[in-house]
Design a protein around this motif. Structure first.
Motif, mmCIF file in Angstrom:
data_model
loop_
_atom_site.group_PDB
_atom_site.id
_atom_site.type_symbol
_atom_site.label_atom_id
_atom_site.label_comp_id
_atom_site.label_asym_id
_atom_site.label_seq_id
_atom_site.Cartn_x
_atom_site.Cartn_y
_atom_site.Cartn_z
ATOM 1 N N LYS A 111 24.472 33.850 59.088
ATOM 2 C CA LYS A 111 24.548 33.648 57.778
ATOM 3 C C LYS A 111 25.593 32.768 57.275
ATOM 4 C CE LYS A 111 23.771 38.122 56.584
ATOM 5 N NZ LYS A 111 23.412 39.405 55.685
ATOM 6 N N VAL A 112 25.283 32.011 56.227
ATOM 7 C CA VAL A 112 26.448 31.323 55.691
ATOM 8 C C VAL A 112 26.518 31.953 54.319
ATOM 9 C CG1 VAL A 112 27.065 29.117 54.796
ATOM 10 C CG2 VAL A 112 25.834 29.328 56.822
ATOM 11 N N LEU A 113 27.779 31.899 53.971
ATOM 12 C CA LEU A 113 28.047 32.963 52.665
ATOM 13 C C LEU A 113 28.969 31.983 51.729
ATOM 14 C CD1 LEU A 113 29.737 35.903 54.401
ATOM 15 C CD2 LEU A 113 27.323 35.596 53.958
ATOM 16 N N LEU A 114 28.699 32.283 50.401
ATOM 17 C CA LEU A 114 29.330 31.467 49.483
ATOM 18 C C LEU A 114 29.660 32.671 48.375
ATOM 19 C CD1 LEU A 114 27.506 28.151 48.619
ATOM 20 C CD2 LEU A 114 29.872 28.508 49.654
ATOM 21 N N SER A 115 30.970 32.753 47.873
ATOM 22 C CA SER A 115 31.473 33.807 46.532
ATOM 23 C C SER A 115 32.381 33.224 45.868
ATOM 24 C CB SER A 115 31.676 35.030 47.358
ATOM 25 O OG SER A 115 33.084 35.063 47.834
ATOM 26 N N ASN A 116 32.749 34.039 44.979
ATOM 27 C CA ASN A 116 33.792 33.571 43.830
ATOM 28 C C ASN A 116 35.076 34.027 44.664
ATOM 29 O OD1 ASN A 116 34.070 36.364 43.684
ATOM 30 N ND2 ASN A 116 33.224 36.407 41.420
ATOM 31 N N GLY A 117 35.400 34.740 45.716
ATOM 32 C CA GLY A 117 36.519 34.713 46.580
ATOM 33 C C GLY A 117 37.022 36.195 46.137
ATOM 34 N N ASN A 118 36.692 36.882 45.128
ATOM 35 C CA ASN A 118 37.369 38.529 44.749
ATOM 36 C C ASN A 118 36.793 39.128 46.036
ATOM 37 O OD1 ASN A 118 38.413 37.389 42.354
ATOM 38 N ND2 ASN A 118 36.777 37.770 41.257
ATOM 39 N N GLN A 119 37.785 39.956 46.401
ATOM 40 C CA GLN A 119 37.491 41.087 47.570
ATOM 41 C C GLN A 119 36.292 41.743 47.257
ATOM 42 O OE1 GLN A 119 41.044 42.973 49.070
ATOM 43 N NE2 GLN A 119 41.964 41.250 49.612
ATOM 44 N N SER A 120 36.164 42.051 45.970
ATOM 45 C CA SER A 120 34.960 43.050 45.658
ATOM 46 C C SER A 120 33.914 42.678 45.604
ATOM 47 C CB SER A 120 35.162 44.261 44.431
ATOM 48 O OG SER A 120 35.594 43.283 43.433
ATOM 49 N N THR A 121 33.550 41.159 45.518
ATOM 50 C CA THR A 121 32.263 40.397 45.140
ATOM 51 C C THR A 121 31.409 40.694 46.627
ATOM 52 O OG1 THR A 121 33.253 38.784 43.999
ATOM 53 C CG2 THR A 121 31.479 38.503 44.948
ATOM 54 N N GLY A 122 30.268 41.130 46.010
ATOM 55 C CA GLY A 122 29.250 41.146 47.022
ATOM 56 C C GLY A 122 29.212 42.520 47.695
ATOM 57 N N GLY A 123 30.026 43.407 47.263
ATOM 58 C CA GLY A 123 29.883 44.639 47.762
ATOM 59 C C GLY A 123 28.954 45.595 47.277
ATOM 60 N N PRO A 124 28.610 46.751 47.669
ATOM 61 C CA PRO A 124 27.444 47.691 47.105
ATOM 62 C C PRO A 124 27.594 47.819 45.985
ATOM 63 C CG PRO A 124 28.103 48.357 49.283
ATOM 64 C CD PRO A 124 29.259 47.212 48.687
ATOM 65 N N TRP A 125 28.939 48.028 45.248
ATOM 66 C CA TRP A 125 29.005 48.342 43.969
ATOM 67 C C TRP A 125 29.746 47.307 42.991
ATOM 68 C CZ3 TRP A 125 31.010 51.146 48.293
ATOM 69 C CH2 TRP A 125 30.367 52.154 48.576
#
Length: 218
Positions: free
Chosen positions: A106-120
């Motif tokens: 998979k290729v991922l993109l995010s805003n870079g915050n450590q919590s981003t994309g986590g279950p909560w």
């Protein structure tokens, strides 16, 4: 060592401090660190010291390799910050040149915050599948419009409530996971089972700032 103890001992800060420079994106150098399922108590591991590997032509490439252990986990990944301005608003797709091993990454993109994309988390990471073969170099364009919002291994059920805004994407990554970007199981034939090694070589990652990327996917 129990799962809770492995979570406590997982050195995420150390991984960040020991990031490795390999490749660039739109002229911005990429510094890669690993983030494996050890953060949740798993046993999978990316080989940090092999992230930058010279090719036979003398050029450097990014090598994402290591060992997956599906006992108590099932993913390995590498991440790199993008520039402070994120992707340009003209970015329509990502073009990736790579050599695979027959697994689906998979290729991922995010805003870079450590919590981003986590279950909560309230903010998703954005994921798209990257099928590979062991038959040499592949080049593909991945439209941003095809990336799916995800929370951990779970794809967002209300995708209409989320929009990928290029300028808010400050981190890029590659992952091998027992789940695909839509949350379904990654089949054994394109993932593996038990304990197994993996290897994905990335020659380049570039933005596509025209309709070219979307046209290739029609």
């Amino acid at each position: 060592m129990g799962q809770a103890m492995r979570m406590m001992k997982y050195d995420r800060a150390g991984n960040l401090a020991n990031s490795i420079d390999a490749l660039s994106f739109d002229g911005y150098p990429l510094n890669w660190h690993r983030l494996d399922d050890g953060v949740m108590g798993g046993k999978s591991e990316t080989l940090q010291d092999l992230l930058m590997t010279p090719t036979s032509e003398g050029e450097s490439m990014l090598r994402f390799s290591g060992t997956i252990n599906t006992e108590g986990g099932g993913f390995a990944s590498i991440r790199a910050p993008l520039s402070e301005t994120g992707l340009t608003k003209e970015t329509k797709a990502l073009r990736i040149k790579y050599r695979g091993d027959g697994r689906t990454y998979k290729v991922l993109l995010s805003n870079g915050n450590q919590s981003t994309g986590g279950p909560w988390s309230k903010n998703p990471s954005w994921q798209i599948d990257l099928p590979t073969s062991s038959n040499g170099v592949t080049s593909t364009s991945l439209p941003l419009s095809k990336f799916l919002p995800s929370f951990g291994a779970r794809a967002a059920s209300d995708t209409e409530n989320f929009t990928l805004i290029p300028s808010e994407m400050h981190e890029i990554g590659f992952m091998l996971s027992l789940k695909l970007s839509d949350g379904s199981d990654n089949p054994v034939s394109t993932f593996g089972e038990g304990i197994f090694d993996f290897c994905l070589d990335i020659d380049s990652v570039d933005p596509v700032t025209s309709k070219e990327g979307e046209q290739k996917e029609l």
